[in-house]
Each structure stands twice: as C-alpha cells, then as structure tokens.
Scaffold this motif. Structure first.
Motif, PDB file in Angstrom:
ATOM      1  N   TYR A  83       0.810  -1.215   0.000  1.00 22.88           N
ATOM      2  CA  TYR A  83       0.000   0.000   0.000  1.00 22.88           C
ATOM      3  C   TYR A  83       0.841   1.261   0.000  1.00 22.88           C
ATOM      4  O   TYR A  83       0.469   2.251  -0.620  1.00 22.88           O
ATOM      5  CB  TYR A  83      -0.991  -0.024   1.169  1.00 22.88           C
ATOM      6  N   THR A 122     -20.361  -1.886  -3.835  1.00 17.92           N
ATOM      7  CA  THR A 122     -19.223  -1.960  -4.746  1.00 17.92           C
ATOM      8  C   THR A 122     -18.976  -0.627  -5.450  1.00 17.92           C
ATOM      9  O   THR A 122     -18.094  -0.531  -6.296  1.00 17.92           O
ATOM     10  CB  THR A 122     -19.458  -3.042  -5.821  1.00 17.92           C
ATOM     11  N   GLY A 123     -19.765   0.377  -5.135  1.00 17.34           N
ATOM     12  CA  GLY A 123     -19.544   1.698  -5.703  1.00 17.34           C
ATOM     13  C   GLY A 123     -19.982   1.827  -7.144  1.00 17.34           C
ATOM     14  O   GLY A 123     -19.457   2.638  -7.901  1.00 17.34           O
ATOM     15  N   ARG A 143     -14.716  -1.069 -14.127  1.00 12.03           N
ATOM     16  CA  ARG A 143     -16.027  -1.179 -13.502  1.00 12.03           C
ATOM     17  C   ARG A 143     -16.667  -2.520 -13.838  1.00 12.03           C
ATOM     18  O   ARG A 143     -17.407  -3.084 -13.030  1.00 12.03           O
ATOM     19  CB  ARG A 143     -16.913  -0.008 -13.937  1.00 12.03           C
ATOM     20  N   THR A 174     -15.356  -5.031 -11.412  1.00  8.22           N
ATOM     21  CA  THR A 174     -16.002  -4.867 -10.117  1.00  8.22           C
ATOM     22  C   THR A 174     -17.426  -5.403 -10.167  1.00  8.22           C
ATOM     23  O   THR A 174     -17.891  -6.067  -9.237  1.00  8.22           O
ATOM     24  CB  THR A 174     -16.032  -3.377  -9.736  1.00  8.22           C
ATOM     25  N   VAL A 228      -4.430   2.434 -10.259  1.00 10.12           N
ATOM     26  CA  VAL A 228      -5.452   2.943  -9.339  1.00 10.12           C
ATOM     27  C   VAL A 228      -6.590   1.945  -9.192  1.00 10.12           C
ATOM     28  O   VAL A 228      -7.059   1.645  -8.089  1.00 10.12           O
ATOM     29  CB  VAL A 228      -5.997   4.297  -9.858  1.00 10.12           C
ATOM     30  N   GLU A 229      -7.003   1.416 -10.338  1.00  9.81           N
ATOM     31  CA  GLU A 229      -8.102   0.450 -10.311  1.00  9.81           C
ATOM     32  C   GLU A 229      -7.713  -0.784  -9.514  1.00  9.81           C
ATOM     33  O   GLU A 229      -8.513  -1.338  -8.770  1.00  9.81           O
ATOM     34  CB  GLU A 229      -8.482   0.043 -11.742  1.00  9.81           C
ATOM     35  N   GLU A 242      -5.661  -0.928  -7.102  1.00  3.51           N
ATOM     36  CA  GLU A 242      -5.678  -0.611  -5.676  1.00  3.51           C
ATOM     37  C   GLU A 242      -7.108  -0.636  -5.139  1.00  3.51           C
ATOM     38  O   GLU A 242      -7.392  -1.222  -4.099  1.00  3.51           O
ATOM     39  CB  GLU A 242      -5.065   0.767  -5.449  1.00  3.51           C
ATOM     40  N   ASN A 243      -8.016  -0.047  -5.908  1.00  5.26           N
ATOM     41  CA  ASN A 243      -9.425  -0.064  -5.488  1.00  5.26           C
ATOM     42  C   ASN A 243      -9.933  -1.491  -5.364  1.00  5.26           C
ATOM     43  O   ASN A 243     -10.692  -1.815  -4.456  1.00  5.26           O
ATOM     44  CB  ASN A 243     -10.283   0.699  -6.493  1.00  5.26           C
ATOM     45  N   LEU A 244      -9.490  -2.308  -6.299  1.00  3.72           N
ATOM     46  CA  LEU A 244      -9.903  -3.706  -6.275  1.00  3.72           C
ATOM     47  C   LEU A 244      -9.437  -4.356  -4.973  1.00  3.72           C
ATOM     48  O   LEU A 244     -10.187  -5.090  -4.321  1.00  3.72           O
ATOM     49  CB  LEU A 244      -9.311  -4.442  -7.471  1.00  3.72           C
ATOM     50  N   GLN A 252      -8.935  -2.941  -2.160  1.00  4.03           N
ATOM     51  CA  GLN A 252      -9.797  -2.467  -1.071  1.00  4.03           C
ATOM     52  C   GLN A 252     -11.114  -3.250  -1.067  1.00  4.03           C
ATOM     53  O   GLN A 252     -11.610  -3.651  -0.020  1.00  4.03           O
ATOM     54  CB  GLN A 252     -10.124  -0.969  -1.253  1.00  4.03           C
ATOM     55  N   LEU A 253     -11.651  -3.445  -2.260  1.00  3.26           N
ATOM     56  CA  LEU A 253     -12.935  -4.133  -2.374  1.00  3.26           C
ATOM     57  C   LEU A 253     -12.823  -5.567  -1.851  1.00  3.26           C
ATOM     58  O   LEU A 253     -13.678  -6.043  -1.117  1.00  3.26           O
ATOM     59  CB  LEU A 253     -13.407  -4.122  -3.828  1.00  3.26           C
TER      60      LEU A 253
END
Lengths: 291, 248, 263, 321, 381
Positions: B243, C151-152, C168, C171, C197-198, C200-202, C204-205
C-alpha cells in the motif's frame, strides 16, 4: 432371403447417392464449418446439366460429365465469392439462412432454365439387370457405388496426399497456425466450396439415369445427405460415406420389411437414436459447435 | 530489421499494450520477458498480422506491416512459432513440415525445400525418427521442436518464438533453449518472448521487460539478469510495501 | 438455516477441502493429485506460471469439469454429483478471467441474474405477476441496489454492462457473484487489464468482501496484489502443487523462484 | 431511476402504438383479402415469437418447429372435428399435448448442440409430418382433414374477415405481453443472460438445460396456439402446411426480422408472409427474386431487419448532423 | 455499406408498393383461376392455366358472352393449401370474381371449398378427388373424372382378363391416397384380392424395395397409382427386377411425358385415360372426337405443344362456365343454377350431366383403356 438381398442392393444404390451428397457436405463442413443447405440444388444442377449436355446436345458422355461437374464447381465458386464471403455475419445461422436463400434462388433458376417437367436420362451402360442370388442388380447401381467409392477415395487422396489438400486440412484443424505458416485460408475456402458443390453435381450426374430429374428434385436429396453426414459424424469423410450407405439400407429395409409409408420415419427415428446415444455421430471427428 | 514504435493494442475495451517501442537488429537474439498478462502475446499477434486493432508503427526491413495478412507477412520473411505450439495434429510430422514450406512450394522452390528438410531434420533428429507419425502423438517437447522446425521451413529472416518453454519439463526446456541458441549462431535473427526470464536472458543479446502492457526495463541481457526489478516484476513487492508503494 | 448460521456452524472445519484432484486432457495430466484446504474467512491466493492449471482447478471446484480422480469437499459436502447450479446454490460463486458480464443487460439486471438461485419466480410467476412475485422482485432489486452501492457502482446501475470501462466491469462481476450469497468466492485474475489505481481499489474491495465473511480464492498475476491481499498462497506449476504458505514464505521459496524465473 | 422508468414507459408506449395500429387497421380495412393477409401475418407472428424466444434468447435452433404448429392444428381438428369437442376445450388439449411432446422430445434433444441439435429437431419434425400423412384414418392423410368447425364464443362467430382478424391479433398481443413479462422477470433475465454468455449464466447458477427446456415448451405452446388459429381459420389442414420447408420458413422469419427482438418476430413474419403475395407479379421469377431478397438481406443486414433499419436510421441522422 | 443497405431498403419498399396494384373496374365478367402452375403439381396446373388463358382469349375474340368480355385473374397455388386459401380470398374479395376455375389438386380444392361456399361463388375444380363433390356442396363442381371411375375402368379390364390377385403401389400424396382408397374399396366388387399394398414417396428415386415385396406376395398383376415422375421409375424398376406381370397405371400418367420418361419400360403398360390422349384413334362417330380435335388444334397453334388430359379439365370448365354465364347477367345464383342443370354437355373429358345429386356429371364411359406399345398409345376395345 432373396428379398433381403434385393433390399440390400436397392439400399446400397440409394445409399451410395446419399453418400456422395454427404461426402460433399462433410468436406465443406470440415474446411469451413458451414452446412450448405443449397447442396441439394447443386445435385439438381448436375442432373439437369446431364439432361442438357448429354441428352439434348448429344455431347459424348465423358465430355458431358466433365461439363456438368464444371458447372457445379463454377456455381459453387461464385456462390462462395459473392454470397458467403461478402456476408460479414458472425452468427453461423445467418450463413445457413443465406444458403437457404441460395437454394430457393437456384431452384427458381433451374425452373426457368429447364422448365417444370421431369426428364429422363439413359443409363451409362446397358439397361439389362444382372442377377445375383436371385436378386437383380442394375448396372447403373454398380456405376453409382463405384463412383461413390471413387469420389470418396479421390477426396481422401486429395486431402491426404496433395500439398493443397493437406493445406486445406491444416486450415480446418487450426486456421491460425495455417495462416502463420503462410497458407492463404480464404483461397482454401473457395476451393473447398468448389469441390463440395462439384461433388453435389457428381451425385446428380450419377442419379440422373436411375430416376427422373426435375428442377425441384434437390431439396429432399440435400436433406437426406445432411442426415447421412450427421449419422456418420460431421467432418468425417468416410463417416459421411458410411452414414449415406447406412441411411439408404435402413430406408430400403424399412420399406421392405416394415412399412413403405413409414420408411422415412423409421430412418429418422434411428437417426435420432444415434444422435442421442452418440451425440457426435458414429464416426465423430470433432465437436460440432457452431450455432 | 524489425522496428516497433509506440504500439498500442486492445481487445474490445481492454487495452493490453500501452505504447511499446522496441527494435531488433539483424543477427540479434532479443528476449521479451514479463509475467502473464504483461502484453507479450498481444505484441506478437500484432507483429504477425493476427491482430488488426493496433495503432503505432511496426516495420520490417523498412516496410510497414500495416494491413498485411499473416500469409503475406510470412512471405515477407517473418515466421512465428505460436504459443502452445499449434501443430496440425491430424497431419504427419513430415506433412507439418511441408505446410511450413507452403510459401516455398508456391514460389516453386522445390529444390530449396528439399535442402531445408535435410537441414531441419539433422537439427532435430527426433523428427526424422517420427517423420511418419501423426503430429498429435508426439510428446510436448517434440511438438515444440516440430513447431520450430515448421517455422524454419519458410526460410524466415526473422524467427519469432512465443513462450517456447510453456508447459515443458525443465530438461526439455534446456534442450529447446540450446536449439534456439544454435539457430542464432547459424545467423537467424530471433525474437523470443518468454516467461522463463532466466533461461531467456541467458541466451539473449538484449532484453526487454514488459509489465502490464508497458515496457519497464530494457538493456543488455547480462544487466537484466542481475536486476532486482526483474524479480519484482514477477513476484511482486512484499506485503508491507504494497500500500505504501501504490500510495505514492 | 441462514448462511450466517451455516457459517458459524461450519467454522471449525475447512470450507473447502480438495483431496487428490487429478484431471487428464487427452492423456496429459493437467492436474496431478492436488490437495489443499481452505479455512473459512481467509483470502487464498493461487499463483503459478501460464499453463500451471489454475483455471482448470477453478473449473473443477465450480463443477464445470468433473475430475478424473480425487474429490472436492465443500462445506462438508462432497460435490462430485452436484451440477454447477447446485454448487452455486450451495454457496460457490466465481468471476472470470475475461469479463463475462451479460453485455446487453444493465448492471442492475446483471446483479439480479446473480441472485437467480436465491429467487424462485418461474414462468407462471412471470406471467401472472402474483403479489408474492412483485414482493420478491422488489426485495431482489433492493438487495441488488445495496450490492451496487457496496461496490460503488450504483451510479451506473441502469447502463448496459457492456458499455462500462473494464475496471467497472471487473467490479461488477464481483457484485454479481456476491448476489448469490456465496460462502466461497473464486476470483480468476480480477486485476487483469486494470491500471494501478483500479488495482488498488480492487484490493480495497476484496478486503471489504472479506470483512463480510466471504472466503475467497484468487488467481492473480499482479503479484503486488496477490501477495498483498492473501492470507495464504498456493503455488501451482505444471499441474502440481509446488508450495503453500504465507506470502512472505512463498516469496522466499527457492522452488517458487525457480518455477517463475527459470532454473 | 429515470432511465429505468423511461425503459418501462417506452415499452408501454410501444405496446400502445401497436395496439392502436392493430385496432385502426382492423377498423379501416374493409377488404377481406387484406384482412386475411394480416390474419396470416398474425398467425406467423405467433410462430416467430415462440421460436424467437428459443433461438434468440436460449440460443437453440429448431428446424422442426412446424411439428408443434401441426400438432396444434391436428389436435383441434380431430378433437373438435371428429369428436365434436368444443374447440376451446380442444385448444387446451392441443396446447397441453404440444407442451408434453416438447417436454419428452426436448429432454434428450436439447442436450445436443449446433448442427446436431438442428438435425435432431429436423428429424422430429419429419417424423411428426410423416405421422400426419400416414395415420390417415385419424388425420385424413395426405388429402388433408376436412370438417373443422368454425370458432364460436357465445354470440360471436369467428369467420374469416374482421372477427378473425381481431381474434388472432388479440392473441398476438397477449403473446407479446407474455413474452415481455417473461423477459422482464427472473426467468427472462436468465434467458437473456444465456443469450449474452451461456458459460457465465451457468456459472451464476442458471440451470441452463432446464431453462432451455422450459422455453422449448413455451415455444411449442405458442406454435400449437398458432396451429389452432390456422386450423379454425382455413378450416382445412393437410400435412404439407406443416412440413420441413415451413420449419425453415419460421427460422427465416426469426433471423430476417432480427433475433432476440419481439418486434423482429413481427417484422420477419410480416415480410415473409407479404413477400410471396407481392412476388406474384414476378410470375416465373418469383422464386428467384425471393431467394435473392433473402440472401441480400442476410448478407447486408446480418442482424436482421430491425437492427438493419435502425442502423440506416442512425447513419442518416449522423450524416445530417 | 450504408448505401447498399439503403438501396436494399428501397428495393423492399418498392416491392411492397407493387402489392397495391391498381383497382380498375370495367363491364367485364371476371373469372378467377387457381392452378398449381409451379411446384410439385405443375404438370397439372401449367397446361390448365394455359388452356384457360387460351379459352378466355378465344371467347373474347368471338365477342364475349352476351356481348360482355371475360377477364381472367389467375393465381398460382404452388400446390400449397395455404397459398390456395390466400389466392381464393384475393379472388373473392379483391378481384371480386364471378366464378372460379381450379384448383388443380384435391387438397388445394378442399382447402378453399369452405370459402367459396361462404362467399357463394361457383367453383369448378380441376382436381380428381372424390371428396370434392361427395357429399355435394351447392357451389362446388368439378370436371375431372373421379378416381372412382378410373379404378372401376381398370378393375373392369382386369376382371375381363381373369386376374384374381393384385398388388397395389401408390404414391404417398393425395392423388395416390385417394386412389389407394378406391382400389382397396372396390376390389371386392370385381372379385379381386389385394395381396399387398405399398406406397412410395413422391420424390423417391428407387422403388425396387416395394416392388420386391409385392412380387413376393405373388399377385397376378400390379397397379401403380401416381403422378409423374414416380410411376415412370416404377415402370423402369419393374423391368429391371424382371417382374413379368401386367402393370397397370393410373390416368395420372396419361401423357406423352410418361412414355418419354419411362422409355422402353413403358411398353405393355395398361392404363385408363380420357379420350383426349387417343383422339386420333377414336371412331369417327365418337361424339367427343370433334371437340377434342378442336382443342388440340387451338392449343397447338397457341403454345406449340401437345395437349394433355389435365388441360382438358380446364377446357371443359371454361366451356361449362361460359354456357352457364349466358343469359345470367352476371348473377352468381343464376350461374350456379345454370351449371347444376347442365345436361348433355360434350366436353373433352366426357359427357357432363350435372344434377343436384351429382356435381361431377361423368360416367365410366369417360374413360377408355389404352396400352402402350412401341412408344405410342393403343386403344383397347
């Protein structure tokens, strides 16, 4: 007993015709994965061409046969070039409908060119039947069976022994790899079409002397050929051959031993059973998944 | 010899290669390494004409390859050994080789083809033994050799290999790489795409490292072999770095 | 019994127990005697070079392939005789390597299809629209919307799935899989084709999904993600299990290094 | 939410326009010939609708669908003609029979795929047609079945003309509404999912085989209803009206109209019913022109007419802008 | 691409417009025709259509009927009942014809009788099936001899030759089926026993299996009931199988085409036929001879082709109708009544004597038996 032999003779004769038709369909399927529903119409073209070239124009037999074959091949070539290749369809059912359209078109053209009446074509050799074990065998049957074997053998030879034939097989098994080896697969598809429709025409040439030819004879023959190819397993050359003979014999035995009215039903019921038990056909070559 | 400038490839909405440039000079052995999904295969598909939806520039011997079909690219002098070998399994070994020489036959160079047969079969003696067997019955390693031999039959000036080590036992992999080295020594220009970084870099002159569709490293093979980033490209950073690293 | 109860009742034993799985493709062993087990609530990474057999393994766990040997015990049940849809009902969900959303349908509809095994309206229900059908439909839509919220993706709920950017879509596949209330979620390369970035978001999800108590297995080539998110990593190579351990153990494992970087 | 609402209200607007068009056409048209053509279009639309659900959504091609059409027609002919049962009871039996047959046949047949499925359904269609022809003591055989009663409901008598036009189109409208309801429901979503990606549908827990079977039965039911309407309209049936070429024609209607589209079924049925009428002018060239039109439409509009016209519309709009 | 699509769309539209062809009214008698001009039964429909067109032209050239010209509106049913229904509705409601001639086959006729009955428009069918006029329907007449009479003629001949056991082979379409029904039903009346009854498909290429089965049953003669080309194949197969039995065929193949198709195998075949086929062989005193020669001459001059019995059905139909039209003033009821009371009308098929009980009006005398010898017909007396 004598009757059974007679049924077998009849069945093998009809079966050999189905076999030639099925071989053409199967060969096209194995190189392009397409079933040509206009195939029966090419049979009609072959038979009607014999009427014109041999009976009406009185050309020598070999020349008439060659001309009829050439006509079948040329029409197939044009069909591939102007209909199948122009179509940018991704869904094979669309291509199938195009072939259905072509079959109606060809039937209409045939009606215009040759009229609505049926025609008869003399046998290649004498009419006298030969008697074997008390059953009669027609000389034309021998021609047909020999022709069917010769044709299947010829295609077998072409596919197994010649460079072009092998290239066609290569395109069929792995089009990507064939492309990467420098084989122009579009040209192979045209060739496959021409050969396939040529086979159809040959079936017509053989069939003309034993039965009557008319512009609308093709549909049912094409259908029977399709069944035969299915029984044998799509894409398998000898499977199609065996499927044709089997279908012919089944029909004949069905007509002779059970009921002539139900003979087609009997053949179709067996066909369904074969499909259920061996979903890829008796001599399944590969999974047929197209639409 | 081969020059790629700012190549971008995409399948539908997924972009697999984001602007990659590289060059191959005559006589070189170049390795492109990278993990799965790094975009290596897409790059090769674009070179061989199997993928049409690319932008940028690809030229071979100063001629652009845009719009050329795979067979015409083969005729121009690039042969590819595809990923997963893709031999014609219902054909015999000999016939597979003949298919490789299809363009040669069509150029009416029968005598040369005969010579090539001799050359290829002496390079891969195992294929001579199995000449009449169906290609599908060969073992994985033999199939890989057959695929290479088939590509050579077209007399390429540039040989492209896509993951020749995939799915093969280490011993066989060694053999394959030896063969590739021999070919280079015979003067064939080679573009090698591999996951097996060490083996590929060991025999290469220069190397490129791809990661998620981007060229992240390039340099001489020896430099890359010892580079820590190469390891990172394959095995990722460890937990703690994750991270933080992404946060920057 | 609700899924929550099930989860607690079974928490002592592994949720997935794979025993000696073997799969042959034309005589070649694609999977060779693979055994491992996964404890409830963890994220298990499954890594290995191309052709190592990861997707084949997924296909066997989800019932698409029948193993030639060995068995899969899911939540205490042998899955040998179960069809794919029965496995989904039992609590196994998955996503695909290449996005396989239903492109012409909206995101909301995609998630509703994901609820297929948890709803029951059939032909007559659809035609008659009895009150229970409307109630079920309403509840399903509410649940689907809450999943999209989670899931936003709620802003895109009524757009055709095929029109969305890859990130998306990926996701959305997870949202669709979650709609069947899975106990075990198999993710096949969720980060393939995503940018940093995607990805990283993944990550988190996935953690958020884990917090909901869903056990996950993921195949991933983005090692930063795989190593970062997994509690346990299993390495496959040429159809065999090469190693198993915590991410850090795996990163320092000689055999793994050799498999990836070559000998 | 606004998107969703507009989608729903769009469907409602479409339906209302359709309803208005049908009523208007029915009221304005006085000529029985045109009414009759439109009645045939309605019957064919029913056939195409069912097959479209099967082909367009479940991805299953049936080359023997005329069998269900025939079963519906013969069932009502025999029950109401020979055994003097009320036609409306006969309708229930016809639909039930067709669904049962579809279930029995579909169970093994739908496990086949591609051309083998085509062959399987073709074989089934042939067998049923041969039965119609050979079982002459019951079906009237090749010469056909004479003596089908005219439909009556209380004071209403459905003879050819307006009354039958409205009857058929009321059924078509109902069928369209049912199809829409199905497509919007859980079952329909699963169907559309199969259409978009069968593997993914399977993986999210859709029992694809069972669902295909259900759709097959539904299509068979619609086919039987169409057969029922045909029989009581023409009042004479013979095996030829339910043969292989009729099955092929149905598939053509679906494909030419546009698969997976309800209005496509209507358009395809309309075109394939009208075209032969129009082509009478071409006399001997009729078949040639028909074959050509079929080929050209498929070559240049592989997605079918609905999509093809939409594309032209969009293209022309873009040009103007 | 887009241009192509647009032009496609325009093409489709233009065709749709063609459908709405002009509506014009004139003081003419409009006569409808429905024939199987193409398709399987085109051998019936084609000469029928041509004959009808020729006759209308002839009548108009002679000044029409009561000074009113006739106008023919003819549609092709392709032998398909559904198409026949569509055609009859077009005739009844769009063209508003006074009467209809045709269709050519039994199923297409049966398919439309309900419509003409309801619309109360006289129909004169050219099809052979017994079902058409039995039971009698007020508005439906027919000119073709029922197969009832043909079978009677064949059995008469068999009885005279002392034949006791027969094998029956019929085509599986309406013609063959109707024939089979008659053959099986009437056999007892003539002291015949049917030892084997089989059928063949209209498009079958080989009938040896059925013939082998019939041969095994040991009949004294074989009757084949079908229309071209099947019976020609049967004739060939009989020769090829060396079945040395008398072969009877039906009036369905009574045309020179059959001899052409069957070639040598046609020799020795016996069949019933209308007199049209053997006009030249008829006695000079035969009342039909003159009318047959007339028809022959006109048809030959117009189409440069020989007539067939089928065209004759249309010839008679037009003449019967023309007779009924006279003095009717275009009133359909009057036309119907006039038709029903027609007596002693000499046609190509035979002498028509209609009545309220008989809308075919022919007797077995309408048939003669012929044998094919050396490729030509020989009258059996």
């Amino acid at each position: 007993m004598q009757e059974i032999i007679q049924y077998l003779f009849s069945g093998i004769t009809t079966g050999a015709i189905y076999a030639v038709i099925a071989v053409g369909l199967s060969m096209l399927y194995s190189s392009t994965e397409l079933i040509n529903f206009a195939h029966g119409e090419f049979v009609m073209v072959g038979a009607m061409a014999m009427v014109t070239f041999w009976v009406h124009l009185a050309w020598p037999l070999p020349l008439a046969i060659l001309a009829a074959m050439a006509l079948g091949c040329t029409l197939g070539l044009l069909f591939e070039r102007f209909a199948i290749r122009t179509a940018k369809a991704s869904n094979p059912i669309v291509l199938v409908i195009i072939t259905v359209g072509a079959s109606i078109f060809l039937r209409g053209t045939g009606m215009l060119a040759w009229g609505k009446d049926p025609f008869s074509v003399p046998s290649f050799s004498s009419h006298e039947s030969i008697e074997i074990l008390g059953a009669a065998l027609l000389p034309q049957s021998i021609w047909i069976v020999l022709g069917a074997i010769g044709l299947a053998g010829g295609i077998h030879f072409f596919l197994k022994k010649t460079l072009t034939g092998k290239a066609m097989v290569a395109c069929a098994v792995n089009q990507k790899a064939a492309w990467l080896s420098g084989i122009p697969s579009e040209r192979m598809a045209v060739l496959a079409f021409a050969i396939s429709t040529g086979c159809g025409a040959i079936a017509g040439i053989f069939i003309a002397p034993i039965t009557m030819s008319s512009y609308d004879m093709g549909t049912i023959l094409g259908l029977k050929g399709f069944c035969a190819a299915m029984i044998g397993g799509l894409g398998s050359l000898w499977g199609a051959f065996a499927g044709g003979i089997l279908l012919g014999v089944l029909e004949s035995l069905g007509a002779g031993l059970i009921s002539s009215g139900l003979k087609d039903a009997i053949a179709f019921i067996l066909l369904l059973l074969i499909l259920y038990i061996r979903p890829g056909g008796l001599f399944a070559a590969k999974e047929a998944k197209r639409f | 010899m081969l020059r790629i400038k700012n190549l971008k490839c995409s399948y539908g909405s997924i972009t697999a290669v984001h602007g990659v440039s590289l060059s191959v000079k005559k006589g070189e052995l170049i390795s492109i390494i990278g993990a799965n999904g790094a975009g290596k295969s897409s790059l090769l598909l674009a070179v061989c004409g199997l993928m049409k939806t690319w932008s940028g520039e690809i030229s071979f011997e100063d001629n652009s390859l845009r719009g050329m079909s795979p067979p015409s690219i083969v005729r121009a002098g690039i042969s590819m050994v595809p990923e997963g070998r893709q031999i014609f399994s219902p054909l015999s070994v000999m016939d597979n080789l003949k298919m490789g020489a299809y363009t040669m036959y069509r150029k009416r160079m029968k005598a040369e083809v005969e010579k090539d047969f001799k050359m290829v079969l002496s390079m891969f003696p195992i294929l001579r033994e199995r000449a009449d067997q169906l290609a599908g019955t060969l073992s994985g390693g033999e199939q890989q050799m057959l695929a290479i031999a088939r590509a050579l039959m077209a007399r390429p000036r540039l040989l492209v290999l896509d993951e020749p080590s995939m799915g093969l036992a280490p011993k066989i992999v060694d053999m394959i790489f030896e063969t590739i080295e021999t070919l280079r020594n015979q003067g064939v220009t080679i573009l090698l795409v591999e996951q097996n970084a060490r083996a590929a870099l060991k025999i290469a002159d220069r190397g490129y490292v791809l990661e998620t569709g981007k060229m992240v490293l390039q340099g001489s093979a020896d430099e890359l072999l010892v580079d820590d980033d190469v390891k990172r490209a394959y095995l990722g950073q460890d937990y703690g770095d994750f991270y933080d690293g992404r946060g920057n | 019994m609700t899924n929550q109860d099930l989860r607690q009742a079974q928490s002592q034993q592994p949720i997935l127990d794979v025993q000696g799985l073997t799969k042959l493709f034309g005589g070649v062993k694609a999977q060779d005697n693979i055994s491992f087990s996964i404890e409830p609530g963890i994220v298990c990474g499954l890594i290995g070079p191309n052709g190592a057999g990861k997707t084949t393994l997924f296909n066997m766990i989800t019932g698409i392939y029948a193993p030639d040997n060995g068995q899969v015990i899911f939540n205490g049940r042998n899955t040998r005789k179960m069809a794919v849809h029965q496995l989904v009902k039992a609590g196994i969900a998955r996503t695909f390597q290449h996005v396989e959303l239903f492109g012409s349908m909206t995101l909301l509809e995609n998630v509703l299809v994901g609820m297929h095994v948890r709803t029951r309206c059939g032909f007559w229900g659809a035609v008659t629209r009895f009150p229970w059908v409307n109630r079920e439909e309403k509840a399903a839509v509410e649940k689907a919307e809450s999943l999209l919220e989670f899931t936003g993706l709620i802003d895109d709920a009524h757009k055709p799935a095929g029109d969305l950017p890859v990130g998306r879509q990926k996701t959305a596949e997870i949202a669709r899989a979650l709609a069947s209330d899975p106990l075990l979620l198999l993710l096949d390369e969720p980060a393939a084709g995503l940018n940093a970035v995607e990805t990283e978001n993944l990550g988190q999800l996935i953690r958020a999904v884990k917090d909901r108590g869903v056990t996950m297995m993921l195949v991933e080539h983005d090692m930063s993600l795989a190593m970062g998110i997994s509690d346990k990593v299993i390495v496959l190579d040429q159809g065999r299990k090469l190693a198993q351990g915590t991410p850090r153990e795996i990163q320092n494992d000689e055999a793994v290094m050799a498999a990836y970087l070559g000998g | 939410m606004s998107d969703k609402l507009s989608a729903r209200s769009r469907a409602r607007i479409e339906n209302s326009i359709f309803l208005a068009a049908v009523i208007l056409l029915g009221l304005v048209t006085e000529n029985t010939y045109y009414l009759q053509i439109m009645t045939f279009i309605g019957i064919n639309t029913l056939l195409a609708l069912g097959l479209n659900m099967l082909m367009g959504y479940a991805g299953q091609v049936s080359l023997g669908h005329a069998a269900f059409y025939g079963i519906g027609a013969y069932a009502t002919a025999i029950l109401s003609g020979t055994y003097a049962l009320s036609p409306w009871l006969a309708l229930i039996c016809a639909v039930g029979g067709a669904v049962l047959v579809a279930f029995i046949v579909g169970l093994p047949t739908l496990r086949l795929s591609g051309y083998y499925l085509g062959m399987g359904t073709l074989g089934f269609g042939m067998i049923v047609n041969i039965l119609f022809r050979e079982w002459s003591s019951v079906t009237g055989g090749a010469s056909g079945f004479v003596g089908i009663p005219v439909l009556e409901a209380g004071p209403m008598v459905f003879m050819s003309g307006k009354s039958y036009f409205f009857l058929v189109w009321a059924v078509v409208l109902a069928a369209i509404l049912i199809c829409r309801r199905i497509l919007r429901s859980r079952m329909g979503r699963a169907l559309r999912a199969i259409h978009d990606g069968e593997n993914a549908a399977l993986a999210v827990g859709v029992n694809t085989h069972y669902l295909k079977l259900k759709v097959f039965m539904f299509a068979a039911a619609l086919g039987a209803v169409a057969g029922f309407l045909y029989a009581h309209f023409v009042l004479f049936i013979s095996p030829e009206s339910f043969g292989f070429m009729v099955s092929v024609k149905m598939v053509t209607m679906v494909v030419i109209g546009g698969m997976a589209s309800i209005w496509g079924a209507l358009l395809g049925a309309g075109l394939l019913t009208l075209l032969p009428e129009v082509l009478h002018g071409f006399a001997e060239y009729e078949m040639i022109v028909f074959g050509l039109v079929l080929m050209l439409v498929m070559i240049f509009m592989p997605q079918g007419l609905t999509r093809g016209f939409l594309d032209i519309y969009h293209a022309s709009r873009k040009k103007r802008q | 691409m887009i241009m192509k699509r647009i032009s496609m769309a325009i093409a489709v539209l233009v065709m749709a417009l063609l459908a709405a062809d002009g509506l014009y009214a004139a003081s003419v008698y409009k006569i409808g025709g429905i024939f199987s001009s193409t398709g399987r039964a085109s051998f019936l429909g084609d000469p029928e259509q041509k004959t009808m067109e020729m006759m209308i032209e002839k009548i108009n050239a002679a000044g029409g009927i009561d000074g009113v010209k006739l106008e023919a509106v003819i549609y092709d049913s392709e032998g398909d009942p559904a198409k026949a229904v569509s055609a009859v509705n077009k005739l009844l409601h769009k063209d508003k014809v006074l009467a209809i001639i045709g269709p050519s086959t039994t199923p297409t006729t049966l398919a439309i009788v309900n419509f003409v009955e309801r619309a109360q428009v006289p129909l004169i069918s050219c099809a052979a099936g017994v079902k058409i006029t039995s039971p009698v329907k007020p508005w439906v007449f027919k000119t073709a001899q029922s197969d009832l009479l043909a079978v009677a003629a064949v059995y008469q001949h068999m009885k005279a030759r002392g034949i006791k056991k027969i094998g029956v082979l019929t085509v599986s379409n309406s013609f063959g089926e109707s024939g089979k029904h008659q053959l099986l039903n009437q056999a007892k009346d003539f002291g015949l026993e049917v030892v084997q009854a089989d059928s063949f498909g209209a498009k079958d290429t080989d009938m040896t299996a059925q013939l082998t089965k019939i041969k095994a049953a040991g009949p004294d003669a074989i009757v084949c009931w079908g229309t071209n080309p099947g019976p020609a194949v049967v004739a060939k197969n009989v020769k090829q199988l060396k079945i040395d039995l008398p072969l009877y065929q039906s009036h369905g193949v009574a045309s020179p085409k059959f001899i052409e198709l069957a070639g040598d195998a046609a020799n020795g075949i016996i069949l019933p036929t209308g007199k049209i086929l053997v006009t030249g062989l008829l006695d000079g005193s035969d009342p039909q001879r003159a009318i047959l020669e007339d028809y022959q001459k006109d048809y030959n001059a117009m189409y440069n082709a020989n007539v067939s019995g089928f065209g004759g059905y249309a010839y008679d139909a037009v003449n019967l109708l023309a007779g009924a039209l006279k003095g009717s003033g275009g009133d359909k009821n009057k036309i119907r009544d006039a038709l029903e009371s027609t007596q002693g009308h000499m046609g190509t098929t035979g002498e028509f004597n209609f009545s309220a009980q008989d809308h075919n009006g022919l007797s077995p005398k309408a048939f003669v038996m012929v044998e094919i010898q050396n490729g030509t017909w020989k009258l059996i007396k």
